[in-house]
Enzyme design. Structure first.
Site, PDB file in Angstrom:
ATOM      1  N   LYS A  56       0.821  -1.211   0.000  1.00 48.18           N
ATOM      2  CA  LYS A  56       0.000   0.000   0.000  1.00 48.18           C
ATOM      3  C   LYS A  56       0.852   1.257   0.000  1.00 48.18           C
ATOM      4  O   LYS A  56       0.401   2.342  -0.360  1.00 48.18           O
ATOM      5  CB  LYS A  56      -0.909  -0.021   1.230  1.00 48.18           C
ATOM      6  CG  LYS A  56      -1.859   1.151   1.355  1.00 48.18           C
ATOM      7  CD  LYS A  56      -2.662   1.031   2.654  1.00 48.18           C
ATOM      8  CE  LYS A  56      -3.568   2.242   2.862  1.00 48.18           C
ATOM      9  NZ  LYS A  56      -4.327   2.146   4.139  1.00 48.18           N
ATOM     10  N   ALA A  84       2.385  -7.755   5.270  1.00 43.46           N
ATOM     11  CA  ALA A  84       1.787  -6.419   5.384  1.00 43.46           C
ATOM     12  C   ALA A  84       1.097  -6.265   6.728  1.00 43.46           C
ATOM     13  O   ALA A  84       0.220  -7.053   7.079  1.00 43.46           O
ATOM     14  CB  ALA A  84       0.786  -6.205   4.252  1.00 43.46           C
ATOM     15  N   THR A 113       4.399 -12.139  15.091  1.00 39.14           N
ATOM     16  CA  THR A 113       5.331 -11.629  16.092  1.00 39.14           C
ATOM     17  C   THR A 113       5.266 -12.428  17.387  1.00 39.14           C
ATOM     18  O   THR A 113       4.220 -13.033  17.696  1.00 39.14           O
ATOM     19  CB  THR A 113       5.011 -10.153  16.401  1.00 39.14           C
ATOM     20  OG1 THR A 113       5.781  -9.700  17.510  1.00 39.14           O
ATOM     21  CG2 THR A 113       3.539  -9.979  16.758  1.00 39.14           C
ATOM     22  N   ASP A 114       6.350 -12.397  18.154  1.00 36.21           N
ATOM     23  CA  ASP A 114       6.322 -13.033  19.474  1.00 36.21           C
ATOM     24  C   ASP A 114       5.481 -12.251  20.479  1.00 36.21           C
ATOM     25  O   ASP A 114       5.133 -12.759  21.550  1.00 36.21           O
ATOM     26  CB  ASP A 114       7.738 -13.224  20.012  1.00 36.21           C
ATOM     27  CG  ASP A 114       8.535 -11.941  20.170  1.00 36.21           C
ATOM     28  OD1 ASP A 114       8.017 -10.855  19.830  1.00 36.21           O
ATOM     29  OD2 ASP A 114       9.691 -12.013  20.621  1.00 36.21           O
ATOM     30  N   GLU A 115       5.108 -11.016  20.126  1.00 35.42           N
ATOM     31  CA  GLU A 115       4.334 -10.201  21.057  1.00 35.42           C
ATOM     32  C   GLU A 115       2.924 -10.738  21.288  1.00 35.42           C
ATOM     33  O   GLU A 115       2.258 -10.348  22.256  1.00 35.42           O
ATOM     34  CB  GLU A 115       4.289  -8.747  20.583  1.00 35.42           C
ATOM     35  CG  GLU A 115       5.661  -8.100  20.572  1.00 35.42           C
ATOM     36  CD  GLU A 115       5.606  -6.592  20.378  1.00 35.42           C
ATOM     37  OE1 GLU A 115       4.706  -5.949  20.955  1.00 35.42           O
ATOM     38  OE2 GLU A 115       6.464  -6.068  19.644  1.00 35.42           O
ATOM     39  N   THR A 168      -5.940  -2.813   9.101  1.00 38.10           N
ATOM     40  CA  THR A 168      -4.910  -3.478   8.296  1.00 38.10           C
ATOM     41  C   THR A 168      -4.652  -4.906   8.757  1.00 38.10           C
ATOM     42  O   THR A 168      -4.656  -5.851   7.957  1.00 38.10           O
ATOM     43  CB  THR A 168      -3.597  -2.680   8.342  1.00 38.10           C
ATOM     44  OG1 THR A 168      -3.816  -1.386   7.790  1.00 38.10           O
ATOM     45  CG2 THR A 168      -2.504  -3.383   7.551  1.00 38.10           C
ATOM     46  N   TYR A 216      12.636   4.108  27.648  1.00 41.78           N
ATOM     47  CA  TYR A 216      11.431   3.924  28.451  1.00 41.78           C
ATOM     48  C   TYR A 216      11.775   3.359  29.838  1.00 41.78           C
ATOM     49  O   TYR A 216      12.541   2.386  29.943  1.00 41.78           O
ATOM     50  CB  TYR A 216      10.465   2.964  27.771  1.00 41.78           C
ATOM     51  CG  TYR A 216       9.602   3.574  26.696  1.00 41.78           C
ATOM     52  CD1 TYR A 216       8.889   4.740  26.933  1.00 41.78           C
ATOM     53  CD2 TYR A 216       9.476   2.966  25.452  1.00 41.78           C
ATOM     54  CE1 TYR A 216       8.078   5.298  25.952  1.00 41.78           C
ATOM     55  CE2 TYR A 216       8.658   3.508  24.466  1.00 41.78           C
ATOM     56  CZ  TYR A 216       7.967   4.681  24.733  1.00 41.78           C
ATOM     57  OH  TYR A 216       7.165   5.225  23.763  1.00 41.78           O
ATOM     58  N   SER A 259       2.783  -2.067  12.574  1.00 41.76           N
ATOM     59  CA  SER A 259       3.597  -2.833  13.522  1.00 41.76           C
ATOM     60  C   SER A 259       4.197  -2.038  14.678  1.00 41.76           C
ATOM     61  O   SER A 259       4.907  -2.619  15.498  1.00 41.76           O
ATOM     62  CB  SER A 259       4.737  -3.530  12.771  1.00 41.76           C
ATOM     63  OG  SER A 259       5.620  -2.570  12.208  1.00 41.76           O
ATOM     64  N   TYR A 298      -1.508  -3.339  19.088  1.00 42.39           N
ATOM     65  CA  TYR A 298      -0.755  -3.962  17.998  1.00 42.39           C
ATOM     66  C   TYR A 298      -0.740  -5.471  18.138  1.00 42.39           C
ATOM     67  O   TYR A 298      -1.137  -6.211  17.220  1.00 42.39           O
ATOM     68  CB  TYR A 298       0.673  -3.427  17.958  1.00 42.39           C
ATOM     69  CG  TYR A 298       1.631  -4.336  17.225  1.00 42.39           C
ATOM     70  CD1 TYR A 298       1.423  -4.647  15.878  1.00 42.39           C
ATOM     71  CD2 TYR A 298       2.725  -4.918  17.873  1.00 42.39           C
ATOM     72  CE1 TYR A 298       2.286  -5.499  15.189  1.00 42.39           C
ATOM     73  CE2 TYR A 298       3.580  -5.772  17.195  1.00 42.39           C
ATOM     74  CZ  TYR A 298       3.364  -6.060  15.857  1.00 42.39           C
ATOM     75  OH  TYR A 298       4.209  -6.908  15.188  1.00 42.39           O
ATOM     76  N   ILE A 351      -4.137  -4.386   0.888  1.00 43.89           N
ATOM     77  CA  ILE A 351      -4.657  -5.739   1.119  1.00 43.89           C
ATOM     78  C   ILE A 351      -6.125  -5.721   1.544  1.00 43.89           C
ATOM     79  O   ILE A 351      -6.788  -6.760   1.513  1.00 43.89           O
ATOM     80  CB  ILE A 351      -3.821  -6.525   2.148  1.00 43.89           C
ATOM     81  CG1 ILE A 351      -3.776  -5.811   3.501  1.00 43.89           C
ATOM     82  CG2 ILE A 351      -2.430  -6.815   1.603  1.00 43.89           C
ATOM     83  CD1 ILE A 351      -3.204  -6.675   4.617  1.00 43.89           C
ATOM     84  N   LYS A 392      -2.436  -8.581  15.826  1.00 40.19           N
ATOM     85  CA  LYS A 392      -1.637  -9.651  15.218  1.00 40.19           C
ATOM     86  C   LYS A 392      -2.107 -11.012  15.713  1.00 40.19           C
ATOM     87  O   LYS A 392      -2.148 -11.985  14.941  1.00 40.19           O
ATOM     88  CB  LYS A 392      -0.147  -9.448  15.511  1.00 40.19           C
ATOM     89  CG  LYS A 392       0.505  -8.314  14.743  1.00 40.19           C
ATOM     90  CD  LYS A 392       0.431  -8.512  13.230  1.00 40.19           C
ATOM     91  CE  LYS A 392       1.332  -9.638  12.748  1.00 40.19           C
ATOM     92  NZ  LYS A 392       1.330  -9.737  11.253  1.00 40.19           N
ATOM     93  N   LEU A 397      13.652   1.252  17.907  1.00 42.76           N
ATOM     94  CA  LEU A 397      14.696   1.576  18.891  1.00 42.76           C
ATOM     95  C   LEU A 397      16.079   1.803  18.285  1.00 42.76           C
ATOM     96  O   LEU A 397      16.670   2.878  18.451  1.00 42.76           O
ATOM     97  CB  LEU A 397      14.775   0.477  19.952  1.00 42.76           C
ATOM     98  CG  LEU A 397      15.838   0.702  21.041  1.00 42.76           C
ATOM     99  CD1 LEU A 397      15.543   1.942  21.868  1.00 42.76           C
ATOM    100  CD2 LEU A 397      15.945  -0.533  21.937  1.00 42.76           C
TER     101      LEU A 397
END
Length: 359
Positions: free
Chosen positions: A33, A81, A133-135, A99, A222, A84, A165, A59, A169, A205
């Site tokens: 996009k 896509a 993602t591992d998140e 998205t 942080y 993130s 986020y 998408i 996911k 970061l």
């Protein structure tokens, strides 16, 4: 093999595109996009290849996605896509839902219709590879909280996302697996740890620290900077993803990590140390570090057990954190124009001058 890659102008996506074009004989259809983080300038070294194609498509646009599938007839989908950035998801979650959830659903439906109509031989060979993602797993116990051996995320870890986020996911992961189970679409899911490396948009970061350090700006950390992440060099990740889409069986899940657990403050100090060596100034860069209020719901520790992908598919990272970080810092020092174009928005002009005139 023809591989359709969504988000191929993004950080990880562009690394996958470059890997496929540079290291294999396969063909790539890059569907992107081109949001703020999608940059075709990251692909200028491969954009002239006859095996590379770009389609400026969202998408969430099912009709356009269907047209691309019918026109190019891909053998596999690599779905990267996504929105993130955690901080952006906290201030504006709607775009992440659109998205990451609606977009993934739309893509799945278009792919299901396309796959269902394929001849049996192509149908059985087709793969829909969803990159996550591992998140989605939430966070793990921190060394400050327990003694002894600390647990790692495995492919069987429960989902417990903390941010808008990671929750979007997680939702997309569930959709992909549901389409696999209900409709028998041949899906694969991979969950990766924190990526770093060249062509990373300078809000994350490591590139943020490099950019701010060189500009003489504060280096924001942080909280106490004691959050722990497992760091994976992006080119190692690209190799892993290509290995998965070529070799993994439908229904499988793989966690991909770099075996590099580091506190955020230690990552920043290492970047400062490398800059002191490679671009010295009168005072050490670490003097620019400043501590800011922690973000809401900040996970304290992520760590991946990547033993399954090594055992099953023979992949393991080639870069240590030290070698990968030095390559990353050197790349940013040697590619100041790319960074300037991203920060100023001039890369959008580059896209118009170098792509749209040829379209």
């Amino acid at each position: 093999m023809k591989i359709l890659i969504t988000g191929g102008a993004g950080f990880i996506g562009s690394a996958v595109v470059r890997h496929v074009i540079d290291q294999t004989d396969d063909e790539v259809i890059n569907v992107d996009k081109l949001t703020y983080a999608g940059n075709l300038e990251s692909l200028k070294d491969v954009s002239q290849s006859s095996r590379y194609h770009f389609q400026h498509v969202d998408i969430c646009d099912g009709q356009a996605i269907t047209q691309v599938l019918n026109d190019y007839q891909p053998d596999a989908i690599m779905h990267l896509a996504a929105e993130s950035h955690v901080d952006r998801s906290i201030t504006g979650p709607a775009e992440f839902v659109q998205t990451n959830v609606v977009g993934t659903y739309t893509l799945l439906e278009a792919c299901r219709q396309y796959w269902s109509a394929l001849p049996e031989e192509r149908k059985s060979a087709f793969r829909f590879h969803h990159i996550s993602t591992d998140e989605v797993y939430g966070d793990l116990p921190h060394p400050d909280e327990m003694e002894g051996e600390l647990p790692l995320f495995t492919e069987e870890s429960s989902y417990a996302p903390s941010s808008p986020y990671s929750s979007t996911k997680a939702a997309s992961d569930h959709l992909v697996r549901a389409w696999g189970r209900t409709y028998k679409l041949p899906v694969i899911v991979t969950n990766c740890s924190n990526n770093y490396g060249p062509y990373h948009f300078p809000e994350k970061l490591i590139p943020l620290i490099i950019s701010n350090a060189l500009a003489g700006k504060p280096l924001p950390i942080y909280g106490k900077g004691d959050q722990i992440r497992d760091w994976l060099y992006v080119e190692d990740h690209a190799r892993a993803l290509y290995t998965v889409v070529k070799q993994a069986q439908p229904g499988s899940t793989y966690n991909i990590g770099g075996h590099n657990e580091k506190k955020n403050i230690d990552v920043v100090l290492k970047v400062c140390e490398l800059l002191d060596e490679l671009r010295p100034k009168t005072t050490p860069y670490r003097d620019q570090i400043t501590y800011v209020q922690d973000r809401p719901g900040h996970d304290r520790r992520y760590a991946i057990d990547a033993s399954k992908i090594e055992k099953d598919l023979g992949w393991k990272p080639q870069e240590t954190f030290e070698t990968g970080l030095k390559k990353t810092v050197e790349w940013y020092l040697n590619n100041a124009q790319w960074v300037e174009h991203v920060q100023s928005g001039a890369y959008q002009n580059w896209i118009k001058e170098n792509y749209e005139k040829r379209s």
